[in-house]
Design a protein around this motif. Structure first.
Motif, PDB file in Angstrom:
ATOM      1  N   ASP A  47      32.958  29.003  40.114  1.00 51.52           N
ATOM      2  CA  ASP A  47      33.306  30.408  40.285  1.00 51.52           C
ATOM      3  C   ASP A  47      32.162  31.337  39.893  1.00 51.52           C
ATOM      4  N   LEU A  68      31.057  41.090  50.341  1.00 56.15           N
ATOM      5  CA  LEU A  68      31.579  41.295  48.985  1.00 56.15           C
ATOM      6  C   LEU A  68      33.081  41.008  48.932  1.00 56.15           C
ATOM      7  N   ARG A  69      33.813  41.414  49.955  1.00 58.16           N
ATOM      8  CA  ARG A  69      35.258  41.158  49.977  1.00 58.16           C
ATOM      9  C   ARG A  69      35.566  39.666  50.093  1.00 58.16           C
ATOM     10  N   GLN A  70      34.774  38.961  50.884  1.00 58.86           N
ATOM     11  CA  GLN A  70      35.029  37.535  51.105  1.00 58.86           C
ATOM     12  C   GLN A  70      34.607  36.688  49.913  1.00 58.86           C
ATOM     13  N   GLU A  71      33.425  36.944  49.368  1.00 59.58           N
ATOM     14  CA  GLU A  71      32.854  36.060  48.351  1.00 59.58           C
ATOM     15  C   GLU A  71      33.125  36.522  46.919  1.00 59.58           C
ATOM     16  N   LYS A  72      33.269  37.831  46.727  1.00 59.91           N
ATOM     17  CA  LYS A  72      33.519  38.393  45.392  1.00 59.91           C
ATOM     18  C   LYS A  72      32.594  37.796  44.319  1.00 59.91           C
ATOM     19  N   ARG A  76      29.704  48.243  47.404  1.00 61.06           N
ATOM     20  CA  ARG A  76      30.625  47.831  46.341  1.00 61.06           C
ATOM     21  C   ARG A  76      31.780  48.814  46.218  1.00 61.06           C
ATOM     22  N   ALA A 116      34.064  48.203  49.204  1.00 59.46           N
ATOM     23  CA  ALA A 116      34.715  46.888  49.159  1.00 59.46           C
ATOM     24  C   ALA A 116      35.807  46.820  48.094  1.00 59.46           C
ATOM     25  N   ARG A 117      35.701  47.670  47.078  1.00 61.40           N
ATOM     26  CA  ARG A 117      36.690  47.713  45.994  1.00 61.40           C
ATOM     27  C   ARG A 117      36.850  46.343  45.336  1.00 61.40           C
ATOM     28  N   VAL A 118      35.712  45.771  44.954  1.00 58.60           N
ATOM     29  CA  VAL A 118      35.698  44.484  44.263  1.00 58.60           C
ATOM     30  C   VAL A 118      35.125  44.695  42.865  1.00 58.60           C
ATOM     31  N   PRO A 119      35.406  43.785  41.920  1.00 58.93           N
ATOM     32  CA  PRO A 119      34.911  43.955  40.548  1.00 58.93           C
ATOM     33  C   PRO A 119      33.476  43.483  40.329  1.00 58.93           C
ATOM     34  N   THR A 120      32.781  43.119  41.387  1.00 61.62           N
ATOM     35  CA  THR A 120      31.388  42.664  41.281  1.00 61.62           C
ATOM     36  C   THR A 120      30.538  43.682  40.523  1.00 61.62           C
TER      37      THR A 120
END
Length: 365
Positions: A3, A76-80, A99, A102-106
């Motif tokens: 992960d 970013l949405r797919q791999e996070k 980012r 995409a609204r991801v926590p990256t």
């Protein structure tokens, strides 16, 4: 730890110090057992063959950096990934924007490779001149704002007023491959026994690098002793540089062979490495020369050379765009001969140390 995925986002793999440094960062992360994606707006450039199998290449197939925004959002949405590092200023803006969309926590760290005020001042386009405005708006969205030298960081703070989340992390310049590749054979006739010493410059043939300054200084040195000059790199200034060489009648003593995939055998065997730039961020080639034990002479330009050479401790510093001062420093260096730099001169720029610093930032340590 499947992960623990990280990403590095760049416009391409054109043959510059920033691209080389980010590729070294990707490889260094992969060596620690991490999953690493090298995400390119367009998978092009001479460094592509150097991407090892353990680094996954993601091609967004965009002709322009801005056009890669939708592709980066999808990635970013797919791999996070846990963290993403971007480098080069317009790519930094796109990374932060992506980012947000995409609204991801990256966690995103943006890396500045040059002094931003100089980049904006010399930008050929309106987009480049408006870069400080874009920085003030977008860069506060970053989890970390990285400058590759103290000079870059200080320039950014003066330019934008932003101080939070700003830190210095040097480029990962010194790698095991650097030292190995420097030992490869070199067939160039100028490096054969009993030939005159060779001065070496490496970089894109652009205004920033001010190779006319180096050629003029070399012409002065050449009047007093046998010596040759080799400049490795390609760029839009080629024709004017060739004209300048002809004007001095030095066609047989100055070589401009273009971009060279492996400059390190040249660097290791040169009598001196010369940086003649008007401005820099953290000149990779200067650190590489130190690690290979090559004497160095550099302009005291903003920013990086003074920091790298510790005020002249590890090599000579001369005023910017002063061919006479550069010529005098080159003659003094040639007279001294080669003396290898100790490891402390380049330890902050080793791959392992820089990977450690970036992982601390991207993992929120």
């Amino acid at each position: 730890m499947p992960d623990r995925r990280f990403a590095i986002y760049l416009p391409s793999l054109l043959g510059g110090g920033a691209e080389r440094s980010m590729l070294n960062l990707a490889v260094g992360m992969a060596r620690q057992g991490l999953l690493v994606d090298l995400v390119l707006a367009e998978a092009t450039g001479p460094y592509l063959p150097l991407v090892p199998p353990e680094v996954r290449l993601v091609d967004l197939r965009a002709r322009r950096v801005l056009q890669s925004l939708p592709g980066l959002v999808r990635y970013l949405r797919q791999e996070k990934p846990l963290g993403l590092v971007s480098a080069l200023d317009h790519a930094n803006v796109v990374a932060l924007w992506a980012r947000r969309l995409a609204r991801v926590p990256t966690r995103v760290a943006v890396c500045m490779q040059n002094t931003p005020s100089q980049d904006a001042r010399h930008a050929p386009s309106l987009r480049g001149r408006l870069l400080p405005l874009a920085m003030r708006f977008f860069y506060p969205w970053a989890d970390g704002i990285v400058g590759v030298s103290q000079g870059v960081v200080e320039d950014f703070i003066r330019l934008t007023g932003i101080r939070q989340k700003v830190q210095v992390i040097h480029n990962p310049v010194v790698t095991p491959e650097l030292l190995q590749r420097a030992e490869e054979p070199l067939e160039h006739p100028w490096f054969q026994p009993k030939e005159p010493p060779v001065l070496l410059g490496v970089g894109r043939l652009t205004r920033q690098k001010n190779f006319p300054n180096l050629i003029r200084a070399f012409a002065e040195v050449r009047k007093r002793r046998p010596v040759r000059l080799l400049i490795l790199g390609e760029g839009e200034e080629r024709a004017s540089l060739e004209d300048l060489v002809r004007s001095f009648g030095l066609e047989g003593e100055v070589g401009l062979p273009g971009f060279v995939q492996n400059p390190y055998p040249y660097m290791k065997r040169a009598a001196a490495f010369v940086l003649s730039s008007d401005w820099e961020g953290l000149p990779t080639v200067l650190i590489e020369a130190l690690a290979l034990g090559t004497p160095v002479v550099a302009t005291d330009c903003p920013s990086g050379p003074r920091e790298i050479l510790q005020g002249g401790r590890w090599g000579r510093l001369v005023p910017v765009n002063n061919p006479t001062a550069l010529a005098q420093a080159l003659e003094a260096t040639l007279a001294e001969g080669r003396t290898a730099s100790p490891e402390e001169a380049y330890h902050p720029y080793t791959q392992a140390e820089v990977v450690r610093r970036y992982l601390e930032l991207l993992e929120g340590v």
